[in-house]
Every structure is written in C-alpha cells, then in structure tokens.
Design a protein around this motif. Structure first.
Motif, PDB file in Angstrom:
ATOM      1  N   ARG A 163       6.861  -5.624  10.159  1.00 49.30           N
ATOM      2  CA  ARG A 163       7.872  -6.066   9.303  1.00 49.30           C
ATOM      3  C   ARG A 163       8.130  -5.808   7.965  1.00 49.30           C
ATOM      4  NH1 ARG A 163      10.567 -12.060   8.975  1.00 49.30           N
ATOM      5  NH2 ARG A 163      12.264 -11.085   7.607  1.00 49.30           N
ATOM      6  N   ASP A 164       6.911  -6.041   7.226  1.00 52.82           N
ATOM      7  CA  ASP A 164       6.675  -5.692   5.760  1.00 52.82           C
ATOM      8  C   ASP A 164       7.246  -4.425   5.459  1.00 52.82           C
ATOM      9  OD1 ASP A 164       4.486  -5.005   6.730  1.00 52.82           O
ATOM     10  OD2 ASP A 164       3.443  -5.448   5.079  1.00 52.82           O
ATOM     11  N   ALA A 173       8.729   3.614  -7.680  1.00 51.21           N
ATOM     12  CA  ALA A 173       8.900   2.118  -8.099  1.00 51.21           C
ATOM     13  C   ALA A 173       7.741   1.089  -7.774  1.00 51.21           C
ATOM     14  CB  ALA A 173      10.331   1.518  -7.501  1.00 51.21           C
ATOM     15  N   LYS A 174       7.478   1.667  -6.540  1.00 47.74           N
ATOM     16  CA  LYS A 174       6.383   0.456  -6.184  1.00 47.74           C
ATOM     17  C   LYS A 174       4.954   0.885  -6.720  1.00 47.74           C
ATOM     18  CE  LYS A 174       6.575  -2.656  -4.372  1.00 47.74           C
ATOM     19  NZ  LYS A 174       6.989  -3.907  -5.169  1.00 47.74           N
ATOM     20  N   ALA A 175       4.630   2.085  -7.011  1.00 49.57           N
ATOM     21  CA  ALA A 175       3.428   2.685  -7.860  1.00 49.57           C
ATOM     22  C   ALA A 175       3.534   1.700  -9.162  1.00 49.57           C
ATOM     23  CB  ALA A 175       3.435   4.092  -8.054  1.00 49.57           C
ATOM     24  N   GLU A 176       4.511   1.823  -9.675  1.00 45.84           N
ATOM     25  CA  GLU A 176       4.673   1.221 -11.096  1.00 45.84           C
ATOM     26  C   GLU A 176       4.558  -0.587 -10.917  1.00 45.84           C
ATOM     27  OE1 GLU A 176       8.332   1.739 -12.648  1.00 45.84           O
ATOM     28  OE2 GLU A 176       8.125   0.656 -14.608  1.00 45.84           O
ATOM     29  N   SER A 177       5.295  -0.967  -9.931  1.00 47.92           N
ATOM     30  CA  SER A 177       5.318  -2.538  -9.729  1.00 47.92           C
ATOM     31  C   SER A 177       4.017  -3.051  -9.487  1.00 47.92           C
ATOM     32  CB  SER A 177       6.499  -2.991  -9.029  1.00 47.92           C
ATOM     33  OG  SER A 177       6.252  -2.559  -7.751  1.00 47.92           O
ATOM     34  N   ASN A 178       3.395  -2.209  -8.423  1.00 48.53           N
ATOM     35  CA  ASN A 178       2.089  -2.923  -7.964  1.00 48.53           C
ATOM     36  C   ASN A 178       1.110  -3.019  -9.183  1.00 48.53           C
ATOM     37  OD1 ASN A 178       2.582  -2.485  -5.173  1.00 48.53           O
ATOM     38  ND2 ASN A 178       1.467  -0.709  -4.864  1.00 48.53           N
ATOM     39  N   GLU A 179       1.140  -2.241 -10.011  1.00 48.32           N
ATOM     40  CA  GLU A 179       0.507  -2.409 -11.323  1.00 48.32           C
ATOM     41  C   GLU A 179       0.627  -3.736 -12.015  1.00 48.32           C
ATOM     42  OE1 GLU A 179      -1.790  -0.314 -13.080  1.00 48.32           O
ATOM     43  OE2 GLU A 179      -1.767   0.740 -11.044  1.00 48.32           O
ATOM     44  N   GLY A 202       1.005  -1.312   0.027  1.00 48.17           N
ATOM     45  CA  GLY A 202       0.053   0.042  -0.097  1.00 48.17           C
ATOM     46  C   GLY A 202       0.976   1.056  -0.087  1.00 48.17           C
ATOM     47  N   LEU A 203       0.775   1.983  -0.978  1.00 44.54           N
ATOM     48  CA  LEU A 203       1.554   3.212  -1.046  1.00 44.54           C
ATOM     49  C   LEU A 203       1.350   4.324   0.074  1.00 44.54           C
ATOM     50  CD1 LEU A 203       1.393   4.026  -4.815  1.00 44.54           C
ATOM     51  CD2 LEU A 203       2.970   2.633  -3.677  1.00 44.54           C
ATOM     52  N   ARG A 241       4.094   5.372   2.645  1.00 46.77           N
ATOM     53  CA  ARG A 241       4.466   6.657   2.852  1.00 46.77           C
ATOM     54  C   ARG A 241       4.465   7.207   4.268  1.00 46.77           C
ATOM     55  NH1 ARG A 241       4.377  11.423  -0.256  1.00 46.77           N
ATOM     56  NH2 ARG A 241       3.409  10.205  -1.956  1.00 46.77           N
ATOM     57  N   LYS A 242       3.443   6.744   4.861  1.00 45.60           N
ATOM     58  CA  LYS A 242       3.251   6.915   6.405  1.00 45.60           C
ATOM     59  C   LYS A 242       4.335   6.424   7.075  1.00 45.60           C
ATOM     60  CE  LYS A 242      -1.764   7.869   7.083  1.00 45.60           C
ATOM     61  NZ  LYS A 242      -2.627   7.149   6.277  1.00 45.60           N
ATOM     62  N   THR A 243       4.788   5.349   6.684  1.00 50.64           N
ATOM     63  CA  THR A 243       5.995   4.507   7.740  1.00 50.64           C
ATOM     64  C   THR A 243       7.058   5.589   7.462  1.00 50.64           C
ATOM     65  OG1 THR A 243       4.853   2.652   7.053  1.00 50.64           O
ATOM     66  CG2 THR A 243       6.991   2.521   7.959  1.00 50.64           C
ATOM     67  N   PHE A 244       7.256   5.931   6.367  1.00 57.73           N
ATOM     68  CA  PHE A 244       8.609   7.051   5.992  1.00 57.73           C
ATOM     69  C   PHE A 244       8.253   8.194   6.676  1.00 57.73           C
ATOM     70  CE2 PHE A 244       9.681  10.759   3.749  1.00 57.73           C
ATOM     71  CZ  PHE A 244      11.166  10.522   3.823  1.00 57.73           C
TER      72      PHE A 244
END
Ligand SMILES: C[S@@+](CC[C@H](N)C(=O)[O-])C[C@H]1O[C@@H](n2cnc3c(N)ncnc32)[C@H](O)[C@@H]1O
Ligand SMILES: [Zn+2]
Length: 685
Positions: A239-240, A312-318, A105-106, A110-113
């Motif tokens: 962890r993830d 990268a994740k926005a792209e790879s999630n797709e 989940g993006l 982002r919240k974790t960051f």
C-alpha cells in the motif's frame, strides 16, 4: 554630483538590530524537487515560511496551519525542529503533505516503478506508434498536436535508428490515422473517472467550461493509457509504495489532458516543441489547439525526472528522517509525535480542539483561501477522482469549503463570515495572544480604528517621502491594526479604504502613477509642506543610490543579493517592490550571464569622480569668463584637477575667487550653501 539626479544627504545607513522581528521582505529562493514534485495552486515560498517559523515559534514549539495546502508549513516546521498541526479540506493536499514527509526506500520505490513499467509500458507505448519519416522505423512518438477534435501533427524528438527529428508541421501518415481510428473503437475495460463537473443539484462548477465530465478532458488515446497505467499501479501489493505511485500519477495526469496549450519555443524560454505550457489556467478550460502528450513518457518523468518523485524523496528523506505521524492531535500536544495532518474542515477541527484544550499552539502561520481567486475544491476534483477519494467530496465542498463561489451559493458575505470565524478560532487556539486582542464596543472602536489608519498612513508617507500605492499602505496599516486588536474591517463594515477615502482632499490626495507598467493612483499628502518630519529624499531615490553603492562595492551582484540587501536596509514602511530594484539595476548595471549584473563602466567610482571634477572645472571657467565670482564647494576644493584633465596641475580650489561665503544674502544655512559644488556669485548674491 551623482549620476542621474542629485541627491542631498547620504542614504540611510544600515541599522544593526537583533533578529527578533521580521521587518523586511525576504527574497524567495528557488524551489527544489521536494517542493514542486506535485502541482498545487498558490504554493508559498519555503524559505520565507521557514524564516517566520524560526523567528516566531520557540524551538520545539508547535506551529498550526489550518489551511495547509501542499504542506509547506509542516515541512518547514519539522526542518526547523518544531512540531506541526496542519489541516486541509482536500484529501489531495493532505496526501501530498503526508507523502512528502514520509521517508521511503528509494530502491524499493524504483523497483515498484520498474514492475509497473514491465506490466504496462509497452502496451501504452503502442498507442503512440508512428514510423520514422526518414527511415520508416517504427517507434512511439513524443506528442501530437490537436486542433479541436482533429489530430493534425505528430512530433518526435529523435528516431532511435536514424536520429530523424520532427518538431513542426509533420502531418499524419495513413497508418497514424488508422491507429487513431482503431483506438476510437477500442473497448476499455479498465476503470477511469467519469464524474461530472457539476454539483449534485446539476449546477455546473464555476470553473467548468466546455467539458461536461472528467473523462472529456482527455483524448481517447490518453484516457485509455491513463486507465491502464492506474490499473497497473493498483495491482502493486504494498500500500505505501502504491500510494507514492498513485500520487506520482496525479502529479502528471493534468499534463496528459486537453488543457495544455502548445508552447511556443522561443530562444528566451525553456519551452521546446515537445513540452507543453502545463495546466496554467485556473479552470477546466479548453484550448482550441492542444498538445497530446505521451502518457508513459510523462509518468516516467514524474517518477525519474529532475523534479520527479525519486529526486524529491531523495531530498525529503534527508530532512524528515525523524518524522513521527500522529494519530490524533493530542499526540502532538502531549509531545509523543511531531506532526498531525488533519483532512477535514478547519473550523470543525479548531472548534473541537479549543473546546477540549483551550489555547495550545505557540505559533500560527497560514495562507487562507483568498476570495474567489482559486477554486481549490473544484480544481482538485480531477486528482481526487483519479485517486478514488471522491465519495462525498462534492457535498463536503458545498458544506465546508471556504471560498467565494456562487455555484456553491457562497457570496462574498458567506466567504467572509466563514473566514472571520476561522480567525476568531485561530485567536483562541493560540497560547499567548497579543494583549489587548479582546474585542471592544463598537463606538470606541470606530474612532480608534480611524486614528490608527490615518496616523499609520501619514507616518508611512512621511518616511517614504514619495507618492505611495495603496497596497503598501495597507501592508503597513494591517499589522498596526492587528497589534491593537482589530481586523482590517470593523463589524460595522468600516474598513481601511473607506477611512482613507474619507480624508481625500483633507490630509491626502490621489495622484496618477505608473505601477509596474500600468497606470494607477498613488496616495500623497495634499500639502507636503505642512508635514513634520517629512523625509526629503524620496524612497525610490534612496533605493536607487543604495543599488548603485552596492554595485560599486561588489562589482557584480545577483538580483536576489540586491533584493536581500535592499530589504535589510529599507525595512518596515520602507518596503520596496522588486520593480524599482530592477529599474535601478538596469540603470547602473548591465546583465551578464545567469541573473547577474555587472556595474556599468560609466558608474565606476573613479569614472564618476573624473566626470565630476571635469564638469566643476568647466562650470568654474564659464562663470569666470562671464565676470562672476566663483565658489568651489568645500568637499571639492581639494580634488586634484588632473583627475578631470590629465596633465593639468593643482586642485579645484584654484578656480575659487572667494574664500568664504559669510555675508551672502538669502542664504538660510550657510554651511549647506558652502557644500554646493560650484556657485557663480555677483556681489552678495
Ligand atoms: C491558499 S491555499 C494554501 C496553500 C499553501 N499555503 C501552500 O503553500 O500550498 C488555501 C487552502 O485552504 C483550503 N481550505 C479551504 N476551505 C477549507 C476549510 N474549510 N478547511 C480547511 N481547509 C480549507 C484549500 O483547500 C486550500 O488548500
Ligand atoms: Zn529513422
């Protein structure tokens, strides 16, 4: 008449063929964020890998890559609806692969960051505090320049209050120096790795240079900042999400080391006075002058930047929404999941699998370690140690890594034996090996091997019609050997080069040649006149003509378009390197804007025809003035003279004082002679 050289015969026309074999080069496409968010050495180009998988692995089939690196094969297999079994010895490689494939989940990420930012950002940024040289406002600088052990410059992009910018020769103020001294005395409670860059018996890494241990790769300031940052990431409960941020950390940790040289901002480069060249040397090298980057800013851009984790994740999630990770290889074999990522030795993995299941994959695409060129294991240690995955790591390298490295006591023979074993196992792993792949007795082998090498080399030289570098020959010979069940070397040690060299002075000679700007040698026939079916127009001229034709057809092209067109038109043995395409583009085009080429106006087709007509007319007049009979080439006879000389009437045929050439002496093929643009004739000569 064509520009530059005169070429008889048109370039070979494109041949339409079903897409069952890839017999051409595939021009690389640019990498998008999901392919580059984490550095890895020797990444393969994704679209090339994709093309091979789609061509050679049936839909839904299984692709194996035992030396998977950053996992391109797994990515492209899944994108194309295939399944993948991938393996690498290095935990960082399998971790990059796993995290690239794993949907996340993006917003959560982002919240974790942001939570990590709240914990450490201001504490870290304080380490980089300076004051504006113009208005005294205090804020964190972008980077500092060091010469050996002295910090000599501070650089910042813009003072938040007055916009002042310092990009060069901005020395340290007294508070800057005081801050550095304070940092030197600070006690650091947070953990950081101190692993030595050596093997357990004390032998230094091959790629170790000045620095003894991993902590020495950093300035004190950056070491503290990195330690605090990792500590804050480790506090994340999930962890993830933590794993993602840890690998975002390793994606930038080398950029915060002393191994980044100061980049030279030129108008032609994308470097700025604030960027560094990156970790470009494949070693733990030391630059005498280096850039000390602001750790927080680097981390922020590793997560939020253009090529950062979030994009990268926005792209790879797709692409990978339907990924199902396997717990065991059997999960993939039995169709329950679509990817198995194995961290461990490829030989062990393949041996046990083959014992249990026999041949079980549809296609193998792999890019194995190449001799001593990159010390993957040693170089990844920096990342592995920060991820605390270093328990037993160096011992595993010693026992398992396939590489040439004397410090691991692996001479070329050892590397070669291990790799050869890997190929045998791959052969056993594959469901439908090429018929005839069984190994044969040595004696029959040598003769057959030699014949394949020589015949292929001759065919390639004849088709190209020009001197050819060894690399091109070997690229054609290797697959031919493979089709016949051979590796490029026999167990007796006989290899392709030895076979070819044994024929120097017989069929072949070596001639000097410039290859990409360097003096080299190329292979050619000792006696070209004895070669049947020798192509008369050298390949480079055919390529050049095709480049011109395409430019004329399209007016404007990109380099990649052109490369693609050329690769399709000149497949197999006619492989063309990109330099000759560039040369031809330079000759016939002029660069406009971003990588595009526009046809030069003198090569516009009308212009060529005009010049052509003008020159023929002039030559005809000169011949006539000298009392010769004039012949005008059949194709040109009907060309209107006004093309070359506006205002003049009639066609070129008006210059001809002969209407037929029958009876000409010394003319083997009269039709060809009749096509020559202009002839001056005296009697029957
Ligand atoms: C040329 S790289 C592959 C790069 C990959 N094609 C990519 O695009 O990222 C070769 C890989 O082989 C791995 N390797 C070396 N010895 C190995 C072994 N015994 N088992 C598995 N992998 C090994 C190295 O760690 C390295 O990642
Ligand atoms: Zn200011």
């Amino acid at each position: 008449m064509t520009p530059k050289r005169r070429v008889r015969g048109a370039p070979t026309p494109p041949v339409a063929r079903p897409p069952v074999q890839i017999d051409r080069q595939i021009p690389p496409l640019a990498h998008t964020p999901m392919y580059v968010w984490h550095k890895f050495w020797g990444r393969k180009t994704w679209n090339v890998v994709a093309e091979y998988i789609k061509t050679y692995c049936p839909e839904g089939g299984i692709v194996l890559d035992p030396f998977a690196g950053s996992g391109i094969v797994a990515m492209e297999a899944l994108k194309a609806g295939r399944k993948a079994i991938v393996c690498d010895l290095l935990p960082i490689a399998t971790e990059i692969t796993r995290l690239t494939l794993k949907p996340v989940g993006l917003e959560e990420l982002r919240k974790t960051f942001e939570r990590v930012a709240r914990h450490v950002k201001s504490r870290i940024l304080e380490l980089y505090t300076t004051s504006c040289r113009n208005c005294r406002y205090s804020f964190p600088f972008t980077c500092a320049v060091w010469q050996r052990n002295r910090c000599i410059e501070i650089r910042y992009e813009a003072c938040p209050r007055c916009g002042d910018r310092q990009a060069r020769a901005c020395g340290l103020t007294r508070p800057d120096t005081a801050l550095l001294q304070k940092i030197e005395r600070m006690q650091v409670k947070a953990w950081y790795p101190r692993n030595r860059l050596s093997y357990p018996d004390g032998t230094p890494f091959k790629e170790k240079q000045r620095y003894e241990s991993l902590d020495e790769l950093f300035t004190r300031r950056n070491l503290i900042a990195l330690a605090w940052l990792m500590e804050a990431i480790e506090e994340e409960p999930r962890r993830d999400l933590r794993d993602f941020l840890k690998v975002a950390f390793t994606s930038m940790v080398h950029l915060c080391s002393r191994m980044v040289a100061i980049s030279n901002p030129l108008p032609t480069s994308h470097h700025t006075p604030f960027s560094s060249t990156g970790w470009t040397q494949q070693s733990y090298w030391h630059a005498s002058s280096f850039m000390e980057q602001n750790v927080w800013e680097k981390f922020e851009s590793a997560v939020l930047g253009h090529q950062g984790l979030l994009n990268a994740k926005a792209e790879s999630n797709e692409h990978f929404s339907d990924v199902k990770f396997a717990r065991s290889l059997e999960d993939v074999l039995e169709g329950r999941t679509n990817v198995y990522i194995h961290c461990g030795d490829a030989l062990d993995m393949m041996r046990t699998t083959v014992e249990r299941h026999g041949p079980c994959v549809d296609y193998i695409f792999t890019d194995p370690p190449y001799d001593a060129s990159v010390q993957y294991g040693e170089l990844a240690y920096l990342w592995i140690a920060w991820l605390r995955k270093d328990a037993g790591y160096v011992d595993r390298l010693l026992a398992k890594e396939i590489v040439r490295n004397e410090r691991q006591q692996k001479a070329f023979d050892v590397y070669h034996a291990l790799l050869r074993n890997a190929f045998r196992l791959m052969h056993d792993f594959h469901k439908s090996p090429t018929p005839g792949m069984a190994l044969r007795p040595e004696e029959i082998d040598a003769a057959r091997f030699e014949r394949i090498v020589i015949e292929t080399a001759k065919r390639v030289l004849a088709e190209r019609g020009e001197e050819t570098p060894y690399t091109i020959l070997i690229n054609a010979i290797d697959p031919e050997l493979a089709r016949n069940g051979y590796f490029s070397e026999l167990r007796t040690g006989l290899d392709v080069r030895a076979v070819l060299e044994s024929r120097l002075g017989q069929e072949f000679v070596l001639v000097p040649m410039r290859l990409g700007g360097v003096e080299g040698k190329a292979w050619w026939f000792r006696d070209p006149s004895s070669v049947p079916r020798l192509e008369t127009v050298p390949l480079s001229e055919r390529v050049e003509q095709t480049v011109l034709r395409k430019l004329q057809e399209r007016g404007r092209v990109t380099f990649t378009d052109m490369w693609k067109a050329i690769s399709e038109e000149f497949p197999n043995a006619l492989t063309t390197d990109s330099t000759s395409i560039k040369d031809a583009l330079q000759a016939y085009g002029r660069p406009v804007g971003r990588g595009e080429w526009l046809l030069k106006s003198e090569y516009n087709r009308d212009e060529i025809r005009r010049t052509h007509t003008r020159i023929i007319a002039i030559l005809a007049e000169v011949g006539k003035a000298h009392g010769a009979d004039v012949w005008i080439g059949r194709p040109e006879q009907g060309d209107p003279l006004s093309e070359g000389f506006p205002g003049r009437q009639g066609e070129l045929r008006q210059y001809a004082t002969r209407t037929a050439l029958a009876g000409l002496e010394n003319a083997g093929n009269i039709q060809e002679v009749e096509n020559i643009d202009v002839l001056w004739l005296r009697g029957a000569r």
